[in-house]
Design a protein around this motif. Structure first.
Motif, mmCIF file in Angstrom:
data_model
loop_
_atom_site.group_PDB
_atom_site.id
_atom_site.type_symbol
_atom_site.label_atom_id
_atom_site.label_comp_id
_atom_site.label_asym_id
_atom_site.label_seq_id
_atom_site.Cartn_x
_atom_site.Cartn_y
_atom_site.Cartn_z
ATOM 1 N N GLY A 1 0.818 -1.209 0.000
ATOM 2 C CA GLY A 1 0.000 0.000 0.000
ATOM 3 C C GLY A 1 0.849 1.256 0.000
ATOM 4 O O GLY A 1 0.511 2.250 -0.662
ATOM 5 N N PRO B 1 -2.591 5.351 2.267
ATOM 6 C CA PRO B 1 -2.980 4.116 1.590
ATOM 7 C C PRO B 1 -2.334 2.878 2.190
ATOM 8 O O PRO B 1 -2.912 1.787 2.144
ATOM 9 C CB PRO B 1 -2.546 4.342 0.138
ATOM 10 N N ALA C 1 -4.573 1.899 4.979
ATOM 11 C CA ALA C 1 -5.789 1.287 4.435
ATOM 12 C C ALA C 1 -5.529 -0.152 4.025
ATOM 13 O O ALA C 1 -6.340 -1.050 4.308
ATOM 14 C CB ALA C 1 -6.287 2.101 3.240
ATOM 15 N N PHE D 1 -7.146 -3.465 5.852
ATOM 16 C CA PHE D 1 -7.899 -4.417 5.036
ATOM 17 C C PHE D 1 -7.359 -5.828 5.206
ATOM 18 O O PHE D 1 -8.131 -6.789 5.388
ATOM 19 C CB PHE D 1 -7.820 -3.998 3.566
ATOM 20 N N THR E 1 -14.146 0.541 2.222
ATOM 21 C CA THR E 1 -14.344 1.156 3.536
ATOM 22 C C THR E 1 -13.013 1.601 4.133
ATOM 23 O O THR E 1 -12.882 2.735 4.625
ATOM 24 C CB THR E 1 -15.043 0.176 4.485
ATOM 25 N N CYS E 2 -12.025 0.718 4.079
ATOM 26 C CA CYS E 2 -10.702 1.059 4.618
ATOM 27 C C CYS E 2 -10.063 2.205 3.838
ATOM 28 O O CYS E 2 -9.456 3.114 4.423
ATOM 29 C CB CYS E 2 -9.795 -0.179 4.582
ATOM 30 N N TRP E 3 -10.221 2.162 2.531
ATOM 31 C CA TRP E 3 -9.628 3.206 1.694
ATOM 32 C C TRP E 3 -10.250 4.565 1.998
ATOM 33 O O TRP E 3 -9.554 5.576 2.124
ATOM 34 C CB TRP E 3 -9.820 2.864 0.220
ATOM 35 N N THR E 4 -11.566 4.597 2.115
ATOM 36 C CA THR E 4 -12.257 5.858 2.370
ATOM 37 C C THR E 4 -11.918 6.400 3.758
ATOM 38 O O THR E 4 -11.754 7.612 3.946
ATOM 39 C CB THR E 4 -13.773 5.664 2.239
ATOM 40 N N ALA E 5 -11.808 5.511 4.736
ATOM 41 C CA ALA E 5 -11.409 5.950 6.078
ATOM 42 C C ALA E 5 -10.030 6.595 6.048
ATOM 43 O O ALA E 5 -9.794 7.627 6.698
ATOM 44 C CB ALA E 5 -11.418 4.757 7.034
ATOM 45 N N ALA E 6 -9.114 6.014 5.270
ATOM 46 C CA ALA E 6 -7.768 6.576 5.170
ATOM 47 C C ALA E 6 -7.795 7.925 4.455
ATOM 48 O O ALA E 6 -7.067 8.857 4.828
ATOM 49 C CB ALA E 6 -6.845 5.610 4.436
ATOM 50 N N GLU E 7 -8.639 8.060 3.419
ATOM 51 C CA GLU E 7 -8.750 9.346 2.739
ATOM 52 C C GLU E 7 -9.316 10.409 3.670
ATOM 53 O O GLU E 7 -8.863 11.559 3.659
ATOM 54 C CB GLU E 7 -9.648 9.221 1.499
ATOM 55 N N TYR F 1 -16.062 12.337 -0.109
ATOM 56 C CA TYR F 1 -15.586 11.106 0.518
ATOM 57 C C TYR F 1 -16.543 9.957 0.212
ATOM 58 O O TYR F 1 -16.114 8.817 -0.030
ATOM 59 C CB TYR F 1 -15.444 11.290 2.028
#
Length: 532
Positions: free
Chosen positions: A75, A120, A123, A127, A147-153, A188
């Motif tokens: 990542g 990333p 994330a 994941f 979900t993980c990606w959006t939380a990191a963003e 987001y």
């Protein structure tokens, strides 16, 4: 030679296997870096929608097969490529004063990219941790990944000063129906749907049930398109009666603050502003006047002479205030009437680190990139300005327009947003196009038109649906004369903010879990029927 190699006692048991794993990890990191670098193609000015599933489907299957530690490294490699190419334009700002800062350009971009790549990486690791503990089908795994990606963003947009640049959802900004759901779920939330749909083809090629993820990917994009088209066809804003003139002086950053150029800069803006027309609001960009305009009576008188009676000027200008602790400097937008009197003003509250101030100045041996007598002081936050004869206006100076949900004062909803900016720092790179993309997403999220005045471009008028009504490209000198577009009714995102993102993610999980449970019940019934 063969016998000697196989009997070498210096080799530890399992060393060949471990070296093979290391090579595989490096290969995966290399592929992830390439995928991350390719992600620049999904954003403006390229906006290659087909690249979305390519980018995320290249990353998703790999992360399902590795440990959390390896996932973090993969990542991080993806993020290094993503930001290394996506924000490479930042290097341009170091070459404005190349003698002092040119040598720092590449190390600065590389270092910032390496730091931003942690998001990333987080994330990917999260994941991998959850996916290892739970046996998830392909669709549920894609949902977890999104979900993980959006939380990191979201964290990237809020941690420390925040830097929500090139959110995944901005891949849809050039497609009018696809960007409209940001009015309900914000950028987001649009990122969540984009990554979810983008990862599904990867699940289709890595599982036996290939049809379901592929079909769901198509349904998501069709659903977004349909919902966006419905919004575009309803609730059209009422036009205003306000005539605007946006002035783009096109003064290079190298020339702007040279002491001998102030007169020429002011003359250029006055000449452009004096062109025939009936504008009631004149808009100049960030620090259009390279000095303290409120202290320069002669300059204000010259400007006032160009304004028709009853007209207004909104211009960027530095400001300073004396206090017991010394002089405080502000980056402001100031409003003047046709008599040259200042009416009101706004001070930028979200400052650029190392550009407008040096964090931890007592500890870090760095200088600011921008000229000035001292660090800028942040203003109190988003404010709505009342101007005679014009709708209430929110002001976002340059960098502030990139922050979803933090541009408009929630207590006093404006009728439009004025984004005064200076992208001269970034030349003809892709940076100004990406910056404009953020402004367009704020228009959709808030249901408000955005008027953008940029020193060297891109100046633009954006309606409440995110469409660019008029623009002056990078490097152009000129004006935009246009009617101020009308505002839409307050959007769901304008009222609730990122709470809509939480509702979206929870709702998707409930839907997927319910569908999975229903499928298991159906299969159990079928097996009983076959058994009898």
């Amino acid at each position: 030679m063969v016998g000697r190699a196989t009997s070498d006692r210096s080799m530890k048991p399992g060393s060949v296997r471990l070296i093979g794993q290391g090579d595989a990890l490096l290969l995966r990191m290399g592929l992830a870096f390439a995928a991350g670098g390719s992600s620049v193609l999904i954003f403006p000015p390229f906006s290659m929608l087909i690249a979305v599933p390519v980018v995320f489907s290249a990353l998703f299957p790999v992360l399902r097969t590795v440990s959390p530690k390896c996932a973090f490294l993969i990542g991080w490699a993806f993020g290094l490529g993503q930001f290394g190419f996506g924000i490479s334009w930042i290097a341009e700002s170091f070459y404005v004063d190349a003698d002092r800062f040119g040598a720092l350009a590449i190390p600065a971009v590389a270092g910032l990219s390496a730091v931003l790549a942690i998001f990333p990486a987080m994330a990917a690791a999260l994941f991998a941790v959850i996916a290892r503990r739970r046996r998830l089908g392909g669709i549920a795994a894609c949902l977890l990944f999104a979900t993980c990606w959006t939380a990191a963003e979201w964290l990237r947009g809020h941690v420390l000063t925040g830097f929500p640049w090139n959110l995944a959802g901005y891949a849809l900004v050039d497609y009018a129906p696809l960007r409209q759901p940001a009015a309900w779920i914000g950028s987001y939330g649009l990122s969540f749907l984009t990554v979810f749909a983008g990862a599904l083809p990867g699940a289709a090629f890595s599982t036996h049930t290939r049809r379901r993820p592929a079909v769901l990917c198509g349904l998501i994009f069709l659903g977004i398109w349909g919902a966006g088209a419905l919004r575009l066809g309803t609730g059209a804003p009422t036009a205003t009666g306000i005539d605007l003139r946006v002035v783009q002086g096109n003064v290079s950053q190298r020339e702007k603050w040279a002491p001998g150029n102030r007169e020429a800069t002011l003359e250029r803006y006055i000449d452009l502003s004096s062109s025939p027309g009936n504008a009631t609001v004149l808009l100049w960009p960030e620090t259009a006047f390279p000095g303290f305009l409120d202290e320069d009576e002669a300059a204000r008188a010259r400007i006032a002479a160009t304004l028709p009676k009853g007209a207004l000027l909104l211009t960027g200008a530095p400001d300073r205030v004396e206090s017991d602790n010394g002089t405080r400097y502000f980056n402001t937008v100031q409003a003047y009437d046709s008599s040259g009197e200042i009416l009101t003003g706004y001070a930028k509250h979200h400052l650029v680190p190392f550009g407008e101030y040096v964090p931890l100045r007592d500890w870090l041996p760095f200088e600011r990139l921008t000229e000035g007598l001292g660090d800028f002081t942040p203003g109190p936050g988003p404010r709505t300005l009342a101007l005679p004869g014009a709708p209430l206006v929110a002001v976002a100076i340059c960098y502030e327009i990139i922050f979803p949900g933090h541009v408009v004062d929630d207590l006093f909803r404006p009728g439009w947003i004025f984004n005064a900016t200076n992208d001269a720092w970034f030349g003809t790179s892709i940076g100004p196009e990406q910056h404009l993309a953020s402004a367009r997403m704020r228009a959709v999220e808030e249901g408000l038109p955005v008027v953008r005045a940029a020193n060297t471009g891109i100046s633009a008028i954006v309606d409440a649906n995110g469409d660019v009504v008029a623009r002056l490209d990078t490097g152009e000198t000129g004006i935009i004369d246009a009617r101020l577009p009308g505002a839409r009714a307050p959007t769901l995102y304008a009222r609730l903010g990122d709470w809509t993102l939480l509702v979206l993610i929870v709702g998707c999980w409930i839907l997927i879990k319910t569908a999975g449970a229903a499928g298991r019940v159906r299969r159990a019934r079928n097996s009983k029927t076959e058994g009898t």
